[in-house]
Design a protein around this motif. Sequence first.
Motif, PDB file in Angstrom:
ATOM      1  N   SER A 252      -0.316  -0.914   2.468  1.00  0.00           N
ATOM      2  CA  SER A 252       0.856  -0.100   2.687  1.00  0.00           C
ATOM      3  C   SER A 252       1.580  -0.487   3.934  1.00  0.00           C
ATOM      4  N   ALA A 253       0.620  -1.121   5.019  1.00  0.00           N
ATOM      5  CA  ALA A 253       1.542  -1.835   6.098  1.00  0.00           C
ATOM      6  C   ALA A 253       2.574  -2.697   5.873  1.00  0.00           C
ATOM      7  N   LEU A 254       2.699  -3.482   4.726  1.00  0.00           N
ATOM      8  CA  LEU A 254       3.652  -4.336   4.364  1.00  0.00           C
ATOM      9  C   LEU A 254       4.924  -3.662   3.613  1.00  0.00           C
ATOM     10  N   SER A 255       4.718  -2.429   3.319  1.00  0.00           N
ATOM     11  CA  SER A 255       6.146  -1.938   2.661  1.00  0.00           C
ATOM     12  C   SER A 255       7.283  -1.810   3.720  1.00  0.00           C
ATOM     13  N   GLY A 256       8.327  -2.282   3.307  1.00  0.00           N
ATOM     14  CA  GLY A 256       9.493  -2.237   4.310  1.00  0.00           C
ATOM     15  C   GLY A 256       9.567  -3.114   5.580  1.00  0.00           C
ATOM     16  N   SER A 257       8.207  -3.604   5.560  1.00  0.00           N
ATOM     17  CA  SER A 257       8.288  -4.714   6.978  1.00  0.00           C
ATOM     18  C   SER A 257       9.467  -5.749   6.666  1.00  0.00           C
ATOM     19  N   ARG A 258      10.241  -6.138   7.719  1.00  0.00           N
ATOM     20  CA  ARG A 258      11.121  -7.073   7.998  1.00  0.00           C
ATOM     21  C   ARG A 258      10.709  -8.349   8.359  1.00  0.00           C
ATOM     22  N   ALA A 259       9.299  -8.529   8.920  1.00  0.00           N
ATOM     23  CA  ALA A 259       8.831  -9.758   9.652  1.00  0.00           C
ATOM     24  C   ALA A 259       8.741 -10.814   8.361  1.00  0.00           C
ATOM     25  N   GLU A 260       9.018 -12.161   8.837  1.00  0.00           N
ATOM     26  CA  GLU A 260       8.944 -13.050   7.880  1.00  0.00           C
ATOM     27  C   GLU A 260       7.401 -13.694   7.555  1.00  0.00           C
ATOM     28  N   CYS A 261       6.716 -12.653   6.676  1.00  0.00           N
ATOM     29  CA  CYS A 261       5.390 -13.111   6.664  1.00  0.00           C
ATOM     30  C   CYS A 261       5.091 -13.057   5.115  1.00  0.00           C
ATOM     31  N   THR A 262       4.020 -13.662   4.752  1.00  0.00           N
ATOM     32  CA  THR A 262       3.801 -13.955   3.145  1.00  0.00           C
ATOM     33  C   THR A 262       2.366 -13.565   3.162  1.00  0.00           C
ATOM     34  N   VAL A 263       1.946 -13.253   1.895  1.00  0.00           N
ATOM     35  CA  VAL A 263       0.476 -12.471   1.700  1.00  0.00           C
ATOM     36  C   VAL A 263      -0.125 -13.991   1.037  1.00  0.00           C
ATOM     37  N   LEU A 264      -1.375 -14.279   1.845  1.00  0.00           N
ATOM     38  CA  LEU A 264      -1.971 -15.514   1.062  1.00  0.00           C
ATOM     39  C   LEU A 264      -2.879 -14.725  -0.026  1.00  0.00           C
TER      40      LEU A 264
END
Length: 304
Positions: A252-264
Amino acid sequence: MDASSIELRHLRHFLALAESLHFGRAAAAVGIAQPPFSQSIARLEKLVGHPLFERRRSGVERVTLTDAGAALLGPARQVVAQAAQAIETARAAGQGELGTLRLGFVASLAAGKLPALLARFRLARPGVTLTISEMTTDPMLAALHRHEIDLGLGREVAAQGSVQTRLLFREWLRVVAAGGHPLAGRVAGVADLAGQPFVLPPVSAGGSFRQHLSELCAASGFIPQVVQEATEWSTVLAFVGAGFGLSIVPQSALSGSRAECTVLDIPGLEWWTSVFACWRADHDSAVRDALLETLGELGRDDFS
């Protein structure tokens, strides 16, 4: 007159007779026989010290209010109405429809169904004052112990002392990295996480959650090397996106995040975190129980 001797039923009987001006019809309206009804009116007149009704018989029963009865009519109506309102208020409070509730919750839950459920709860129970505070898990538990909140929603909360808990739902934990990280874009194994720098929440924000992450990593054969800590998940993801290191975050913490992250995408890795409701077991609250029932729908949220 000893006013404390007047019972509410006396006033109800008085109002019934004042409205119908007929003993038989008034007694039937309140559901009792005429003799005890007449005794109730006589008792009230004795307590007042003056007749409330004038009875005349000339073939047909005629009942009229005396001056004392007319003076009592308005106040009696107010007292009976206030008593009915008091009972209704108490009933509403007992059903969780009236009162105050102070709720604390961890920020990542705002990305799921929680806001909509709270809005619906407020709409369904307009008599409840709901105060909502965003806080991390350990400060939330401290606030519960200090009676500053009535209900908390946190991760990996364990029952302790006077604090009782209920599991609401579980959600997946994801390993995230910056978009340009060497592990991004390819299938990684758990062994690839060993020796990597990590950005995680501090122990002071949620010791049980941080311990949960450490235990998951240890069970997978490595210890995360924490190089940076951040309390808010948005800050954690910002540091990850900037290249500080990897992190382990709730879905849920990934929802709406603008950080340039990717899920491994790590084969065979199934980590999850549990979200609990927590409250003081030594304090009963119908409003809290009503909200807990509503929050049961969080368990049907889809975080996968």
